[in-house]
Structure formats: C-alpha cells, structure tokens
Design an enzyme around this catalytic site. Sequence first.
Site, short mmCIF file in Angstrom:
data_model
loop_
_atom_site.label_atom_id
_atom_site.label_comp_id
_atom_site.label_asym_id
_atom_site.label_seq_id
_atom_site.Cartn_x
_atom_site.Cartn_y
_atom_site.Cartn_z
N GLN A 162 -4.66 -1.43 9.56
CA GLN A 162 -4.59 -2.77 8.97
C GLN A 162 -5.15 -3.82 9.93
O GLN A 162 -4.82 -3.83 11.12
CB GLN A 162 -3.11 -3.09 8.63
CG GLN A 162 -2.91 -4.39 7.90
CD GLN A 162 -3.45 -4.39 6.47
OE1 GLN A 162 -3.62 -3.35 5.85
NE2 GLN A 162 -3.73 -5.57 5.96
N LYS B 229 0.84 -1.21 0.00
CA LYS B 229 0.00 0.00 0.00
C LYS B 229 0.87 1.25 0.00
O LYS B 229 0.62 2.19 -0.74
CB LYS B 229 -0.94 -0.02 1.23
CG LYS B 229 -2.04 -1.07 1.09
CD LYS B 229 -2.80 -1.34 2.38
CE LYS B 229 -3.78 -2.51 2.16
NZ LYS B 229 -4.49 -2.93 3.37
N ASP C 87 -11.03 2.83 3.92
CA ASP C 87 -11.35 1.40 3.91
C ASP C 87 -12.86 1.16 3.80
O ASP C 87 -13.30 0.07 3.44
CB ASP C 87 -10.91 0.78 5.26
CG ASP C 87 -9.71 -0.13 5.13
OD1 ASP C 87 -9.50 -0.68 4.03
OD2 ASP C 87 -9.01 -0.29 6.14
#
Length: 319
Positions: A109, A65, A132
């Site tokens: 994460q 990422k 997200d």
Amino acid sequence: METVESREERRGVAAILDGAHVAEEIKRDVARDVEALKGEHGVTPCLVVVRVGEDPASAVYVGNKVRTSEELGLSSKHLALPADTTEVRLIGEVTGLNAREDVDGILVQLPLPKGIDERRVNEAIDPSKDVDGYHPLNIGRMTLGQPAFVPCTPAGIMELLAREGVSVRGAHAVIVGRSHIVGRPMAQLLLQRDATVTVCHSRTPDLAAHTRRADILVCAVGSPGLIRGEHVKPGAVVVDVGMNRLTGEEQAREFFGEDSARRIETIRKRGFTLVGDVHPAEVSRVAGRLTPVPGGVGPLTVAMLMRNTVTAARRRRGL
Ligand code: GUN
C-alpha cells in the site's frame, strides 16, 4: 460556438455514472471465477496486502481490500509493519512473499513512509504477482498493448465506461493529472481504445481551455473541487478519481449545495466527508454524467484488484 446562453440552457443535473453498481457486477463475476477455480482445480487465490506505518486513509483502504477478498472467497492476509520499517526489511518481506507458492498477489500500500523508495519496492515485486500493475515490466507491457497487470483504478474506469455504454473511440479524452498510478496508465488505455488523448498537469497553462474540449474528462490530482463548472463541456462524461477529506462545514456548504446538510452531518459524526477533484454542485449542472464521491471510482479499484488476483492465480498455474 458555445455561448453563455447555450451553457445555461443545458443546465440540469448530471446522471450518475454508477461505479458502485459496476463494481458489484465485477465482484459477482470474480466470485463465480473463484468458485470455479476452487471446484475444478482446488485453487484458492491468495492476496497479501502489506502496509507500513499508520496512515489512517491507508488503513481504511487496506481494510476494504482484505474484507472484499474474504467476501468473494479469496484468501487474504494483511501484513502490518511498523512505521520505522527500513527499505531493506520491506524488500526482504516482499522477496519472501515472491518465493511463496501459496501467494498469488502482492500489494504494498502506498504512500510509504519517508526514507523508503517506492520505485525500488515496486521493482522488487515478482511481476507475475504484481496485481497493482506498478512493476516496470507490467507498465511496459501495458503500454505496448500486451497482456499485463494493469493498475486497478484506470482499469476500473475503462470497465466503467465500457459497461455504462460510454463511447471512447474518436472521443476527445482529457486527463488531469500525470501520476504513475492513474494519469499515465489512463492515457495509455484510452489511446488503445482509439480516443484522442490530452494529459494536463500542474504546469499546464489555462487548464480550462483544455478540459472544456473534453468529451470524457478524468480528474486525478488530489485537489478538492479543482474542476469547476467552467472547466466542463456541457454534456461531458466526468470521472472524478479524487478522494479528499473535507473537514470544514463552510466548505461543505460551498461544495455540496442542496446536499450539504447530509455532508455536514457526516463531518460532525466522523470528522470529515469525502470530496473529489470535481466541484460536485457546479459540475453536476453542466456534465452529462458524473461519478459520485464516494461511491464512484473507489469501489471499482477494489473490484479490479480482486480480478487481477484471480488472473494471477490462473496464470501462475497455466490455467
Ligand atoms: N494507494 C492508493 N491507491 C492505491 C492502490 O491502488 N494501490 C496501492 N498499492 N497503493 C495505493
């Protein structure tokens, strides 16, 4: 009615549904948008990725990422916190990032270490920075078909189907897995595009009876090779979201058939190879199109995260 013979006759090799290629297209669009934002408004979208602990798979995903952000001209920061970080401290960090003008996107994460409640952490993220799409406000808006940040994996799969010319309207889509990250949002997005949607999960009896009726089959359960040839309707479009680490050479032979020599070499070199939730050798003989693992859905997730971050940067400034 389908017979054993008609299944046999259709046997061939499924065409690849090329997630990696579509991800490159999306990333090219994002890089262009970033250039324009910088040139016209002096804005560089900024993503902060927070990782807690030392989960090796998470370290790889976070590395991807951050690297991709830099490649596309975004600014990105990796905040690595120790495994013994408390929930209070993590939420404190998130609150700090919420308040920072220069931060457009925040991603924590998953999975988080035991003792940290993912729900409370997701709820702490400012919904306008929730790239997200895990905050309840974004999930609610997405479900209602309103503008929202949509979780990156299902959003990427919708983009893949659209760009690869897979017709969704009126199709019977079967999703295996009901996670908050993939299965549930996937069902909502397919429904919004007029598919007839069935969601199967660990308590579904006779899974194959459902999956065999799918024109579009999406598998997201984290169970290596669960979906066999017998689960798939001949000619179906199969999207494999699974990313399971396989370490045994015998299993690699079983899963990959003709391709197993290359996979065994990978196991010997890296200690594992990746296999999805779909049995690749069997399903590629029955499906019409199939996403590979790796190189299918994974790259799409990262590409959509970049797109969400650019969207956040624009929306936060009313652009
Ligand atoms: N863990 C695995 N995939 C993801 C993702 O897309 N976002 C976050 N935050 N965690 C993940």
